[in-house]
Design an enzyme around this catalytic site. Structure first.
Site, PDB file in Angstrom:
ATOM      1  N   TYR A 130      32.890  32.590  48.471  1.00  0.00           N
ATOM      2  CA  TYR A 130      33.965  32.399  49.888  1.00  0.00           C
ATOM      3  C   TYR A 130      33.411  32.595  50.892  1.00  0.00           C
ATOM      4  O   TYR A 130      31.876  32.659  51.078  1.00  0.00           O
ATOM      5  CB  TYR A 130      34.230  33.949  49.997  1.00  0.00           C
ATOM      6  CG  TYR A 130      34.639  35.264  48.563  1.00  0.00           C
ATOM      7  CD1 TYR A 130      35.859  35.118  47.530  1.00  0.00           C
ATOM      8  CD2 TYR A 130      33.389  35.927  48.304  1.00  0.00           C
ATOM      9  CE1 TYR A 130      36.228  35.771  46.800  1.00  0.00           C
ATOM     10  CE2 TYR A 130      33.775  36.892  47.573  1.00  0.00           C
ATOM     11  CZ  TYR A 130      34.894  36.058  45.861  1.00  0.00           C
ATOM     12  OH  TYR A 130      35.103  37.606  45.222  1.00  0.00           O
ATOM     13  N   ARG A 131      33.674  31.549  51.422  1.00  0.00           N
ATOM     14  CA  ARG A 131      33.158  30.442  52.079  1.00  0.00           C
ATOM     15  C   ARG A 131      32.115  31.991  53.734  1.00  0.00           C
ATOM     16  O   ARG A 131      33.078  32.254  53.363  1.00  0.00           O
ATOM     17  CB  ARG A 131      33.832  29.628  53.102  1.00  0.00           C
ATOM     18  CG  ARG A 131      35.578  29.909  53.760  1.00  0.00           C
ATOM     19  CD  ARG A 131      36.149  29.097  54.316  1.00  0.00           C
ATOM     20  NE  ARG A 131      37.798  29.178  55.005  1.00  0.00           N
ATOM     21  CZ  ARG A 131      38.515  29.544  55.164  1.00  0.00           C
ATOM     22  NH1 ARG A 131      38.848  28.396  54.069  1.00  0.00           N
ATOM     23  NH2 ARG A 131      39.249  29.359  55.856  1.00  0.00           N
ATOM     24  N   GLU A 175      28.797  38.755  35.682  1.00  0.00           N
ATOM     25  CA  GLU A 175      29.069  37.239  36.332  1.00  0.00           C
ATOM     26  C   GLU A 175      27.578  37.096  36.036  1.00  0.00           C
ATOM     27  O   GLU A 175      26.965  35.956  35.138  1.00  0.00           O
ATOM     28  CB  GLU A 175      29.184  36.986  37.377  1.00  0.00           C
ATOM     29  CG  GLU A 175      30.966  36.767  38.325  1.00  0.00           C
ATOM     30  CD  GLU A 175      31.386  37.917  38.140  1.00  0.00           C
ATOM     31  OE1 GLU A 175      32.961  38.118  38.330  1.00  0.00           O
ATOM     32  OE2 GLU A 175      31.099  38.687  38.283  1.00  0.00           O
ATOM     33  N   TRP A 230      37.444  36.521  52.091  1.00  0.00           N
ATOM     34  CA  TRP A 230      38.180  37.239  51.244  1.00  0.00           C
ATOM     35  C   TRP A 230      39.840  36.608  50.592  1.00  0.00           C
ATOM     36  O   TRP A 230      40.087  37.961  51.636  1.00  0.00           O
ATOM     37  CB  TRP A 230      37.996  38.851  50.923  1.00  0.00           C
ATOM     38  CG  TRP A 230      36.580  38.841  50.410  1.00  0.00           C
ATOM     39  CD1 TRP A 230      35.353  38.267  50.014  1.00  0.00           C
ATOM     40  CD2 TRP A 230      35.500  40.186  51.171  1.00  0.00           C
ATOM     41  NE1 TRP A 230      34.448  38.857  49.565  1.00  0.00           N
ATOM     42  CE2 TRP A 230      34.729  40.196  50.833  1.00  0.00           C
ATOM     43  CE3 TRP A 230      36.084  41.338  52.352  1.00  0.00           C
ATOM     44  CZ2 TRP A 230      33.377  41.014  50.886  1.00  0.00           C
ATOM     45  CZ3 TRP A 230      34.782  42.470  51.999  1.00  0.00           C
ATOM     46  CH2 TRP A 230      34.295  41.709  51.872  1.00  0.00           C
ATOM     47  N   ASN A 275      30.715  43.130  41.563  1.00  0.00           N
ATOM     48  CA  ASN A 275      30.674  41.292  41.215  1.00  0.00           C
ATOM     49  C   ASN A 275      30.209  40.390  42.314  1.00  0.00           C
ATOM     50  O   ASN A 275      29.936  40.943  43.589  1.00  0.00           O
ATOM     51  CB  ASN A 275      32.458  41.728  42.238  1.00  0.00           C
ATOM     52  CG  ASN A 275      32.978  40.316  42.083  1.00  0.00           C
ATOM     53  OD1 ASN A 275      33.768  40.223  41.442  1.00  0.00           O
ATOM     54  ND2 ASN A 275      33.653  39.594  43.187  1.00  0.00           N
ATOM     55  N   ASP A 294      39.595  22.128  53.279  1.00  0.00           N
ATOM     56  CA  ASP A 294      39.302  22.653  52.240  1.00  0.00           C
ATOM     57  C   ASP A 294      39.391  22.149  50.698  1.00  0.00           C
ATOM     58  O   ASP A 294      39.636  20.913  51.074  1.00  0.00           O
ATOM     59  CB  ASP A 294      40.728  24.004  51.916  1.00  0.00           C
ATOM     60  CG  ASP A 294      39.748  25.191  51.620  1.00  0.00           C
ATOM     61  OD1 ASP A 294      38.888  25.625  50.580  1.00  0.00           O
ATOM     62  OD2 ASP A 294      39.829  26.388  52.500  1.00  0.00           O
TER      63      ASP A 294
END
Length: 639
Positions: A175-176, A235, A189, A171, A286
């Site tokens: 994610y920051r 991906e 996550w 995968n 965000d």
């Protein structure tokens, strides 16, 4: 087209007049973000920025995909819809009956193309491993601190690689990552994400979880990490399809179970321990335009950092829209329209995710309507599909009205809307970042059926066009808690009123809505949107952004039915898009503040602006929103 590395993309942007090099010293702590915020909110998204003097060894590239043109350049297409058309043609080719041997043979060239898109592991080291840090130190990277109340510096464009410990399925997600130490970050996550599922499996096995993070390389890698692909689709297969060239992967140096693109700019290798205590991560300004508040997340321990000799550090900022992520979202909207149509909602014609809806909050779908209940069918299908499960407000219209002229769209929707019959409420999984939910990650949803109605769908209530006259001054005099009213939509045949309210008691909005609908001048208005008293309701874009963020549709709707002067039963609905508190709403969670720059950073950037090469002075967008804050911290202060 396939970019050889991030510098290749930078050269392409520069040749297209889409990049500005900034040679003046700019601090990655808050200043780069403030400059980028000013530029990205310019018409069309401004320019990509390359900060060459940051006090670090590496320049910073930001806003590189922050316009329609640059997004197309990143994906190597003339128009984003070109990708959707190609996907649709592929689906049609694969699903076409193949009755003769010639039909089957005609597939061979296309199968050869498929093979050419598949990622390939190559031997040896990649250019991403030209330099190996003797002692891995994240402090040597120009990691941005984006907003004044962020918990610290965050890596904002990390492409994160994990594998299922049972199947080995890769995968790649984004994610920051908050930097806590020179060799430790948080790993943000969310529970719905695939990497979190992988971590859960490693926990069951009590095994250390290898993780690899890349920065840079072909911009297609960054886009593909954000794409809403099915769980077991690689991906890098999407990346290969988009760049028309397979992604070449090399094994990590200290985490050889994982492979990363050979042409990345940086690779950060490490692991997560399943038994280790999590770290208190955040807050973070965000993409919703609000701070996401601190919570517990896994610790990522760095075992190696490698990079190209000419590495460029890529970054982005998120915050009050529009920002660069709006254009990444636009690409997803256009590219994934074809798969939705071919596999899920065959009646869908078009789809729009307005920037004010920050992706998940507001989606508008246009369908070819052939039978009663088709909007509800679309609703059920879309809410059950992948990341569309996070959608809060779904608006459905039909083939007789396009999506891109918002005024005409709103007129059509409200003409065909009966508020008590054509708005559907549900509950389900929500984005963890949605602060309006009473419970984190679970809340209300709403579908507005703005399609023309068939005979089976019409009820006893009557469609009424608003022909009244609203005296705003008298309204405010009667209800002093009302601080602003926007009735301009009514004059445009859009039966919607915006009201800014300063709440002062429990159940205030429900009571006010009932009182307003008893007024003859208000009856006939189909929808009233209630917003905070600090919001300028005459600024429709900002109002829509604030409203969508603050609304839990199932909890915050108030339907009113009444008999009008003609003796007909009609209805209206009030929707509460105000801030929720324990005192006035029995809301038990902390509520986040909106994101604005601090005065010191604004003044510093103001002073530097003449030396940045960015043209005429652009004031900070934060000035517009400062009066809408409640205190200065990440959590609102309403006491």
């Amino acid at each position: 087209m396939a970019y050889k590395h991030l510098k290749h993309f930078i050269d392409t942007l520069e040749a297209a007049g889409e990049l500005v090099r900034i040679k003046e010293y700019v601090d990655p702590h808050l200043e780069i973000s403030e400059i980028t915020d000013r530029v990205s909110k310019q018409p069309g998204g401004g320019k990509a920025l390359l900060f060459e003097n940051t006090g670090y060894d590496f320049p910073v590239l930001i806003n590189s995909m922050g316009s329609y043109k640059r997004m197309c350049l990143a994906l190597g297409v003339g128009e984003l819809d070109d990708v959707a058309k190609e996907i649709e043609n592929l689906f049609k080719l694969l699903s076409k009956p193949k009755e003769s041997i010639l039909d089957k043979l005609s597939m061979l060239p296309k199968l050869g193309q498929f093979a050419s898109w598949m990622p390939k592991i190559v031997s040896g080291k990649g250019s991403c491993q030209e330099v190996v840090m003797a002692s891995p130190d994240l402090g040597k990277l120009p990691v941005l601190t984006c907003w004044p109340k962020d918990g610290g510096p965050f890596i904002t464009l990390p492409v994160i690689h994990t594998k299922d410990p049972h199947t080995g399925t890769r995968n790649v997600g984004m994610y920051r990552m908050q930097v806590f130490e020179k060799d430790m970050t948080g790993m943000h996550w969310h529970k719905h994400k695939v990497s979190a599922k992988h971590f859960s499996e490693y926990k069951k096995l009590n095994k250390r979880m290898p993780v690899a993070v890349i920065l840079g390389g072909d911009p297609v890698y960054t886009y593909s990490a954000t794409a809403p692909l099915p769980e077991n689709v690689d991906e890098y297969m999407l990346a290969g399809f988009l760049r028309k060239k397979k992604v070449e992967l090399v094994k990590c140096i200290t985490q050889p179970e994982l492979e990363v693109p050979a042409d990345a700019d940086f690779v950060i290798e490490g692991y997560v321990l399943p038994e280790e205590e999590p770290v208190w991560e955040g807050p973070f300004g965000d993409h919703t335009g609000y701070y996401s508040l601190a919570d517990w997340y896994p610790r990522f321990h760095v075992t190696a950092i490698t990079h190209r000799k000419d590495a460029v550090y890529p970054a982005t900022i998120v915050g009050i829209p529009p920002q660069e992520d709006a254009w990444i979202g636009k690409a997803t909207e256009r590219i994934f329209l074809a798969p939705i149509k071919m596999t899920l909602v065959p009646e869908i014609i078009d789809m729009e995710m307005p920037v004010e809806g920050v992706f998940h909050n507001l989606v508008i779908a246009q369908i070819k309507k052939d039978y009663a209940g088709q909007a509800q069918k679309t609703m059920n299908a879309m809410w059950g599909a992948g990341q569309m499960m996070f959608n809060k407000i779904l608006v459905v219209t039909d083939e007789q009205c396009g999506l891109h002229d918002y005024k005409k769209l709103a007129q059509y929707l409200f003409r065909h809307l009966d508020p008590s019959r054509d708005i559907y409420f549900s509950q389900g999984p929500m984005d963890v970042l949605d602060h309006s939910c009473s419970k984190m990650g679970f809340g209300g949803k709403m579908c507005i059926d703005g399609t023309r109605k068939f005979e089976e769908e019409t009820g006893d209530e009557t469609y009424v066009r608003y022909n009244g006259t609203l005296d705003v001054s008298a309204l405010r005099a009667s209800f002093p808690e009302i601080k602003g009213v926007n009735a301009a939509l009514l004059a445009a045949d859009i039966s919607c009123l915006l009201v800014a309210v300063e709440k002062n008691r429990l159940g205030h909005i429900a009571a006010l809505n009932e009182a307003l609908y008893k007024l003859p001048a208000v009856q006939g208005i189909k929808m009233i949107l209630y917003l905070e008293h600090t919001v300028d309701v005459n600024d429709l874009a900002s109002s829509l952004w604030r409203f969508c963020n603050n609304l839990d549709p199932k909890r915050d709707n108030f339907v009113v039915r009444y008999t009008n002067a003609d003796g007909k039963t009609v209805s209206g609905i009030g929707l509460d898009g105000t801030l929720k508190t324990k005192a006035f709403d029995n809301f038990q969670r902390d509520w986040p503040n909106i994101i604005v720059a601090d005065d010191k950073t604004i003044a510093s950037v103001d002073a530097k602006w003449p030396f940045l090469g960015l043209g005429g002075f652009v004031a900070s967008p934060s000035h517009k929103y400062k009066q809408q804050m409640y205190g200065t911290e990440a959590i609102v202060n309403v006491g």
